[in-house]
Design an enzyme around this catalytic site. Sequence first.
Site, PDB file in Angstrom:
ATOM      1  N   ASP A  45       1.017  -1.758  -0.013  1.00 40.31           N
ATOM      2  CA  ASP A  45      -0.084   0.168   0.173  1.00 40.31           C
ATOM      3  C   ASP A  45       0.604   1.119  -0.218  1.00 40.31           C
ATOM      4  OD1 ASP A  45      -3.713   0.246   0.850  1.00 40.31           O
ATOM      5  OD2 ASP A  45      -1.624   2.245   1.004  1.00 40.31           O
ATOM      6  N   ALA A  92      -6.032   1.918  -5.828  1.00 42.26           N
ATOM      7  CA  ALA A  92      -7.649   2.774  -6.156  1.00 42.26           C
ATOM      8  C   ALA A  92      -7.500   3.816  -6.002  1.00 42.26           C
ATOM      9  CB  ALA A  92      -8.591   1.700  -7.142  1.00 42.26           C
ATOM     10  N   THR A 141     -15.613  -1.791  -9.415  1.00 47.64           N
ATOM     11  CA  THR A 141     -17.159  -1.149  -9.265  1.00 47.64           C
ATOM     12  C   THR A 141     -18.234  -1.354 -10.151  1.00 47.64           C
ATOM     13  OG1 THR A 141     -17.956   1.445  -8.419  1.00 47.64           O
ATOM     14  CG2 THR A 141     -15.946   0.216 -10.154  1.00 47.64           C
ATOM     15  N   ASP A 142     -19.357  -1.447  -9.506  1.00 50.71           N
ATOM     16  CA  ASP A 142     -20.765  -1.510 -10.809  1.00 50.71           C
ATOM     17  C   ASP A 142     -21.020   0.170 -11.297  1.00 50.71           C
ATOM     18  OD1 ASP A 142     -21.401   0.631  -8.367  1.00 50.71           O
ATOM     19  OD2 ASP A 142     -23.445  -0.264  -8.042  1.00 50.71           O
ATOM     20  N   GLU A 143     -19.998   0.984 -10.641  1.00 58.69           N
ATOM     21  CA  GLU A 143     -20.243   2.488 -11.252  1.00 58.69           C
ATOM     22  C   GLU A 143     -19.516   2.447 -12.895  1.00 58.69           C
ATOM     23  OE1 GLU A 143     -18.724   5.721  -9.265  1.00 58.69           O
ATOM     24  OE2 GLU A 143     -19.616   5.155  -7.360  1.00 58.69           O
ATOM     25  N   TYR A 167     -13.436   8.760 -12.842  1.00 58.44           N
ATOM     26  CA  TYR A 167     -13.059   7.220 -11.404  1.00 58.44           C
ATOM     27  C   TYR A 167     -13.609   5.985 -12.310  1.00 58.44           C
ATOM     28  CZ  TYR A 167     -14.263   4.124  -7.908  1.00 58.44           C
ATOM     29  OH  TYR A 167     -14.882   2.787  -7.592  1.00 58.44           O
ATOM     30  N   SER A 168     -15.441   5.757 -12.818  1.00 60.57           N
ATOM     31  CA  SER A 168     -16.029   4.612 -13.119  1.00 60.57           C
ATOM     32  C   SER A 168     -14.365   4.338 -14.376  1.00 60.57           C
ATOM     33  CB  SER A 168     -17.167   4.920 -13.257  1.00 60.57           C
ATOM     34  OG  SER A 168     -17.268   6.007 -14.585  1.00 60.57           O
ATOM     35  N   LYS A 171     -11.531   2.952 -13.518  1.00 58.01           N
ATOM     36  CA  LYS A 171     -12.031   1.055 -13.188  1.00 58.01           C
ATOM     37  C   LYS A 171     -12.134   0.428 -14.231  1.00 58.01           C
ATOM     38  CE  LYS A 171     -12.128  -0.286  -9.492  1.00 58.01           C
ATOM     39  NZ  LYS A 171     -10.706  -0.793  -8.796  1.00 58.01           N
ATOM     40  N   LEU A 207     -20.430   9.397   2.014  1.00 58.66           N
ATOM     41  CA  LEU A 207     -21.590   9.611   2.446  1.00 58.66           C
ATOM     42  C   LEU A 207     -21.758   8.534   3.567  1.00 58.66           C
ATOM     43  CD1 LEU A 207     -24.109  10.923   1.737  1.00 58.66           C
ATOM     44  CD2 LEU A 207     -24.538   8.780   0.685  1.00 58.66           C
TER      45      LEU A 207
HETATM   46  P1  NAD Z   1      -9.831   3.229  -0.262  1.00 56.20           P
HETATM   47  O1  NAD Z   1      -9.718   4.722  -1.260  1.00 56.20           O
HETATM   48  O2  NAD Z   1     -10.354   3.060   0.519  1.00 56.20           O
HETATM   49  O3  NAD Z   1      -8.128   2.638  -0.210  1.00 56.20           O
HETATM   50  C1  NAD Z   1      -7.454   2.960  -1.587  1.00 56.20           C
HETATM   51  C2  NAD Z   1      -6.567   2.399  -0.744  1.00 56.20           C
HETATM   52  O4  NAD Z   1      -5.397   2.371  -1.765  1.00 56.20           O
HETATM   53  C3  NAD Z   1      -5.581   3.046  -0.102  1.00 56.20           C
HETATM   54  O5  NAD Z   1      -5.013   2.297   1.443  1.00 56.20           O
HETATM   55  C4  NAD Z   1      -4.424   3.681  -0.945  1.00 56.20           C
HETATM   56  O6  NAD Z   1      -3.022   4.400  -0.130  1.00 56.20           O
HETATM   57  C5  NAD Z   1      -3.695   2.700  -1.601  1.00 56.20           C
HETATM   58  N1  NAD Z   1      -3.542   2.876  -2.604  1.00 56.20           N
HETATM   59  C6  NAD Z   1      -3.864   3.992  -3.386  1.00 56.20           C
HETATM   60  N2  NAD Z   1      -3.232   4.413  -5.196  1.00 56.20           N
HETATM   61  C7  NAD Z   1      -1.978   3.305  -5.010  1.00 56.20           C
HETATM   62  C8  NAD Z   1      -0.976   2.954  -4.943  1.00 56.20           C
HETATM   63  N3  NAD Z   1      -0.662   4.151  -6.617  1.00 56.20           N
HETATM   64  N4  NAD Z   1       0.576   2.020  -4.885  1.00 56.20           N
HETATM   65  C9  NAD Z   1      -0.270   1.008  -3.640  1.00 56.20           C
HETATM   66  N5  NAD Z   1      -1.396   1.646  -3.103  1.00 56.20           N
HETATM   67  C10 NAD Z   1      -2.725   2.466  -3.339  1.00 56.20           C
HETATM   68  O7  NAD Z   1     -10.405   2.509  -1.497  1.00 56.20           O
HETATM   69  P2  NAD Z   1     -11.849   1.311  -1.196  1.00 56.20           P
HETATM   70  O8  NAD Z   1     -13.014   2.143  -1.025  1.00 56.20           O
HETATM   71  O9  NAD Z   1     -11.325   0.398   0.180  1.00 56.20           O
HETATM   72  O10 NAD Z   1     -11.698   0.522  -2.163  1.00 56.20           O
HETATM   73  C11 NAD Z   1     -11.215   0.040  -2.536  1.00 56.20           C
HETATM   74  C12 NAD Z   1     -11.463  -0.905  -3.492  1.00 56.20           C
HETATM   75  O11 NAD Z   1     -13.112  -1.166  -4.422  1.00 56.20           O
HETATM   76  C13 NAD Z   1     -11.226  -0.261  -5.024  1.00 56.20           C
HETATM   77  O12 NAD Z   1     -10.538  -0.586  -6.349  1.00 56.20           O
HETATM   78  C14 NAD Z   1     -12.381   0.346  -5.794  1.00 56.20           C
HETATM   79  O13 NAD Z   1     -12.319   1.437  -6.573  1.00 56.20           O
HETATM   80  C15 NAD Z   1     -13.012  -0.323  -5.114  1.00 56.20           C
HETATM   81  N6  NAD Z   1     -14.261  -0.191  -4.960  1.00 56.20           N
HETATM   82  C16 NAD Z   1     -15.039   0.161  -3.714  1.00 56.20           C
HETATM   83  C17 NAD Z   1     -16.303   0.876  -3.709  1.00 56.20           C
HETATM   84  C18 NAD Z   1     -17.009   1.406  -2.451  1.00 56.20           C
HETATM   85  O14 NAD Z   1     -17.898   1.373  -2.157  1.00 56.20           O
HETATM   86  N7  NAD Z   1     -15.522   2.093  -1.200  1.00 56.20           N
HETATM   87  C19 NAD Z   1     -17.276   0.333  -4.160  1.00 56.20           C
HETATM   88  C20 NAD Z   1     -17.255  -0.958  -5.402  1.00 56.20           C
HETATM   89  C21 NAD Z   1     -15.456  -0.865  -5.653  1.00 56.20           C
END
Ligand code: NAD
Length: 379
Positions: A45, A92, A141-143, A167-168, A171, A207
């Site tokens: 990370d 991400a 993601t569903d987005e 973003y979407s 992804k 949110l």
């Molecule tokens: P988050 O933003 O809370 O965490 C992302 C993590 O990735 C962080 O710890 C950050 O330090 C790390 N990171 C970012 N860039 C990096 C890089 N270049 N190298 C290494 N680490 C890096 O995200 P989340 O909400 O935990 O989402 C995790 C995954 O799930 C993502 O891929 C997101 O697209 C997907 N997702 C999230 C949701 C949601 O509701 N949160 C819904 C659908 C999909």
Amino acid sequence: MTDTENLNVITSRRLLVTGGAGFIGANFVRHWCGQYPGDRLIILDALTYAGNLQNLEGLDAVRFVQGDICDRSLVDTLLREEAIDTLVHFAAESHVDRSILGPAAFVQTNVVGTFTLLEAFRDYWNNQQQPSHYRFHHVSTDEVYGSLSPSDPAFSETTAYAPNSPYSASKAGSDHLVRAYHHTYGLPTLITNCSNNYGPYHFPEKLIPLMCINILLGKPLPIYGDGQNVRDWLYVEDHCSALDVVIHKGTPGQTYNIGGNNEVKNIDLVQALCDLMNEMAPDLPVRPSHQLITFVKDRPGHDRHYAINATKIKTELGWMPAQTWQTGLRRTVEWYLSHRDWWQPLLSKEHSFYQQIDSVSTALESSCVELTNQSRRKI
Ligand code: NAD
């Protein structure tokens, strides 16, 4: 030996978890350590603003490596030296508002980063003589499916991609790469597309945690537009149990949608949070907290409605969410009430971001006006 037979003889796994210090990644690491204490977990990370080592407190057996998923030589070294068999990719840039403010970081991490991991994993898997039990699991993601109109069916795994935000779109690009690496090189990939997560360790820019914290601080509860946008809410522990099932039982090359069966309008969700806080928090500065609700100008390109059809994961892999949005919200409120020491230090990061967002909204508005004027001039 078939894949299923092979999976039955695997007694332990060695996981590389990218983004494991973020919201879902940390919940996943906690879930996995609880379920499979004999497995080895390495977390990679970069600790961006969204990564937080406190999310992993108490997990002494895992190895944490601070580094970027775009750093190919670091990824190569970790795969080899830790003899990884399962890469679970959460890392991400994940916030839509931030992607409007600065899309470049989203293309870099979400597209280039995923590509770097795929290339490293492909080389490594080839050097190991392509073991069939190895997995590259991509969390998405569903987005990527865009926005539904009222008469549209819920998103299924065959819905065409139509991403609407940087973003979407980033992804979606990463999903396509993962898919192509299975079809072109036979890499044993899995993709999951899930709906909006919520629960413990959720960074207070999103949110539900934002509303919980603002209610506790007596600050306004900003709701975009008319509050009628619908999201399907997935409790994060349910998401983690779904990922567990897909990693163990999913078919390589397949995509699985993960949803919570919990479609709720944003305004109804915030009203329910206010009800819960009024009931559970004894010392609210503003009570009843509903009076804090404030409607603000809508986000540019704001998707109206997401809904997930999760029939495939239910019928093929036997997974169902355990929480309704009401039970999940209650757990979430309990967590934010009892973890002030976790969220209070994060507020300054969130505050400086929202100051930037105010200025980007103004900038976007003026550039839209300018574009409209330019097209009028051309006509
Ligand atoms: P988050 O933003 O809370 O965490 C992302 C993590 O990735 C962080 O710890 C950050 O330090 C790390 N990171 C970012 N860039 C990096 C890089 N270049 N190298 C290494 N680490 C890096 O995200 P989340 O909400 O935990 O989402 C995790 C995954 O799930 C993502 O891929 C997101 O697209 C997907 N997702 C999230 C949701 C949601 O509701 N949160 C819904 C659908 C999909």
